[in-house]
Design an enzyme around this catalytic site. Structure first.
Site, PDB file in Angstrom:
ATOM      1  N   GLU A   1      -6.494   4.466   7.731  1.00 36.86           N
ATOM      2  CA  GLU A   1      -6.560   5.567   7.623  1.00 36.86           C
ATOM      3  C   GLU A   1      -7.844   6.309   7.147  1.00 36.86           C
ATOM      4  OE1 GLU A   1      -2.860   5.089   5.624  1.00 36.86           O
ATOM      5  OE2 GLU A   1      -2.031   4.684   7.455  1.00 36.86           O
TER       6      GLU A   1
ATOM      7  N   HIS B   1      -9.394   0.993   4.729  1.00 31.77           N
ATOM      8  CA  HIS B   1      -8.201   0.847   5.342  1.00 31.77           C
ATOM      9  C   HIS B   1      -8.148   1.671   6.596  1.00 31.77           C
ATOM     10  CE1 HIS B   1      -3.783   2.286   6.105  1.00 31.77           C
ATOM     11  NE2 HIS B   1      -3.469   1.017   5.646  1.00 31.77           N
TER      12      HIS B   1
ATOM     13  N   GLU C   1      -5.304  -5.286  10.612  1.00 34.22           N
ATOM     14  CA  GLU C   1      -4.426  -4.409  10.817  1.00 34.22           C
ATOM     15  C   GLU C   1      -4.495  -3.563  11.925  1.00 34.22           C
ATOM     16  OE1 GLU C   1      -2.312  -3.053   6.984  1.00 34.22           O
ATOM     17  OE2 GLU C   1      -4.224  -1.989   6.919  1.00 34.22           O
TER      18      GLU C   1
ATOM     19  N   GLY D   1       2.957  -1.369   4.204  1.00 37.15           N
ATOM     20  CA  GLY D   1       2.846   0.024   4.305  1.00 37.15           C
ATOM     21  C   GLY D   1       4.377   0.481   3.954  1.00 37.15           C
ATOM     22  N   GLY D   2       5.082   1.218   4.735  1.00 37.73           N
ATOM     23  CA  GLY D   2       6.359   1.630   4.676  1.00 37.73           C
ATOM     24  C   GLY D   2       7.473   0.744   4.040  1.00 37.73           C
TER      25      GLY D   2
ATOM     26  N   ASN E   1       0.980  -1.192  -0.159  1.00 37.36           N
ATOM     27  CA  ASN E   1      -0.049   0.093  -0.059  1.00 37.36           C
ATOM     28  C   ASN E   1       1.040   1.106   0.128  1.00 37.36           C
ATOM     29  OD1 ASN E   1      -1.664   2.123   0.462  1.00 37.36           O
ATOM     30  ND2 ASN E   1      -2.228   1.407   2.715  1.00 37.36           N
ATOM     31  N   TRP E   2       1.047   1.856  -1.181  1.00 39.09           N
ATOM     32  CA  TRP E   2       1.787   3.016  -1.322  1.00 39.09           C
ATOM     33  C   TRP E   2       1.246   4.377  -0.662  1.00 39.09           C
ATOM     34  CZ3 TRP E   2       3.863   2.241  -7.123  1.00 39.09           C
ATOM     35  CH2 TRP E   2       4.323   0.803  -7.345  1.00 39.09           C
ATOM     36  N   LYS E   3       0.075   4.136  -0.263  1.00 40.45           N
ATOM     37  CA  LYS E   3      -0.547   5.512   0.351  1.00 40.45           C
ATOM     38  C   LYS E   3      -0.193   6.672  -0.631  1.00 40.45           C
ATOM     39  CE  LYS E   3       0.105   3.450   4.621  1.00 40.45           C
ATOM     40  NZ  LYS E   3      -0.087   3.236   6.121  1.00 40.45           N
TER      41      LYS E   3
ATOM     42  N   GLY F   1       2.622   2.011  10.618  1.00 44.24           N
ATOM     43  CA  GLY F   1       3.258   2.916  10.560  1.00 44.24           C
ATOM     44  C   GLY F   1       4.297   3.610  11.740  1.00 44.24           C
TER      45      GLY F   1
ATOM     46  N   SER G   1       3.277  -2.429  10.253  1.00 46.31           N
ATOM     47  CA  SER G   1       4.859  -2.384  10.526  1.00 46.31           C
ATOM     48  C   SER G   1       5.514  -3.857  10.323  1.00 46.31           C
ATOM     49  CB  SER G   1       5.253  -2.075  12.105  1.00 46.31           C
ATOM     50  OG  SER G   1       4.675  -0.656  12.306  1.00 46.31           O
TER      51      SER G   1
HETATM   52  C1  PEP Z   1      -0.701  -0.065   5.974  1.00 45.05           C
HETATM   53  O1  PEP Z   1      -0.505   1.004   5.617  1.00 45.05           O
HETATM   54  O2  PEP Z   1      -1.306  -1.012   5.715  1.00 45.05           O
HETATM   55  C2  PEP Z   1       0.559  -0.535   6.825  1.00 45.05           C
HETATM   56  C3  PEP Z   1       0.489  -1.700   7.272  1.00 45.05           C
HETATM   57  O3  PEP Z   1       1.520   0.162   7.049  1.00 45.05           O
HETATM   58  P1  PEP Z   1       3.020  -0.211   7.741  1.00 45.05           P
HETATM   59  O4  PEP Z   1       3.356  -1.237   7.085  1.00 45.05           O
HETATM   60  O5  PEP Z   1       3.993   1.212   7.364  1.00 45.05           O
HETATM   61  O6  PEP Z   1       2.732  -0.145   9.005  1.00 45.05           O
END
Ligand code: PEP
Length: 258
Positions: free
Chosen positions: A101, A99, A171, A238-239, A11-13, A177, A217
């Protein structure tokens, strides 16, 4: 244990410009190559879907093109929104729904997320339904209750014959994040409870076949321990998805887990 092909999705957000989004997608494709035993997807921002999709098609890639969100209505006066036909026109195959966010920053309700899941599946695409508790909900012992509420609402309009196009992503909001991941045991426990909710709605066989990813994470150094859990069927990343060199080890961990 039923065999479930793990799925790892980036997920590149709201990151990347067009050139770096294309380069990242191509980098993932090239590094993964003709790998098997796992499904891999990337979710660029809406404005980069066209270019990323074209690059993946040109490379003959099996990397799944995903969108981070969608609107439920087919067209009309919904300023700023994007419809399913617009996404399919660009070759999008998968859509993230609910998601963290979207729920906690933008304010999407359980009901709206459920409508999005149904709209995506009714359009013939694949959906990832995200769920997860906040830190205060976790500390209040409400993890399972929150997941159950979000999963029930998310699946409210889903038909049994659509379930093979659905993935659930657990999640925990406090892990996204933050660098703080759920322990493998915590993730496994939550996934077992989520699977039980699916079983109560659709039966044991459907629940046994449902893929439930972990997100929050997940990194190269913790992916294997998480995905090795019997009910953790991959990751939503994500990251660590923003560089091919940190995303690919997670993909490899998923391949090695089954
Ligand atoms: C996400 O955005 O779905 C996510 C899991 O982010 P991260 O891996 O950065 O925690």
């Amino acid at each position: 244990m039923p065999s479930r092909t793990p799925i790892v999705v980036g997920n590149w957000k709201m990151t990347q410009d067009k050139a770096s989004a294309v380069a990242l997608a191509v980098g993932v494709h090239q590094a993964w190559g003709a790998g098997s035993g796992v499904e891999v997807g990337v979710c660029p921002a809406f404005v980069h879907l066209d270019a990323v999709g074209a690059a993946l098609r040109q490379a003959g890639s099996r990397v799944i093109l995903g969108a981070q969100d969608v609107w439920t209505d087919p067209n009309g006066a919904f300023t700023g929104e994007v419809s399913l036909s617009m996404l399919t026109d660009l070759g999008v195959q998968l859509v993230l729904c609910g998601h963290s966010e979207r729920r906690h920053v933008i304010g999407e309700s359980d009901e709206l997320v459920g409508k999005k899941v149904s709209a995506v599946l009714n359009a013939g695409l694949r959906a990832i339904l995200c769920c997860g508790e906040t830190l205060s909900e976790r500390e209040a012992g409400q993890t399972d209750r929150v997941n159950e509420r979000q999963v029930r609402a998310g699946l409210a309009g889903v038909k049994a014959d659509q379930l093979d196009r659905l993935v659930i992503a657990y999640e925990p909001v406090w892990a996204i994040g933050t660098g703080r991941n759920a322990t493998p045991g915590d993730a496994q426990a939550a996934h077992v409870r989520i699977r039980a909710v699916v079983a109560s709605l659709f039966g044991d066989a459907a629940a046994g076949a449902m893929r439930i990813q972990y997100g929050g994470s997940m990194k190269p150094d913790n992916a294997r321990a998480l995905i090795d859990q019997p009910d953790v069927d991959g990751g939503l990343i994500g990251g660590a998805a923003l560089k091919a060199e940190t995303f690919l080890p997670i993909v490899q961990a998923a391949v090695g887990s089954r």
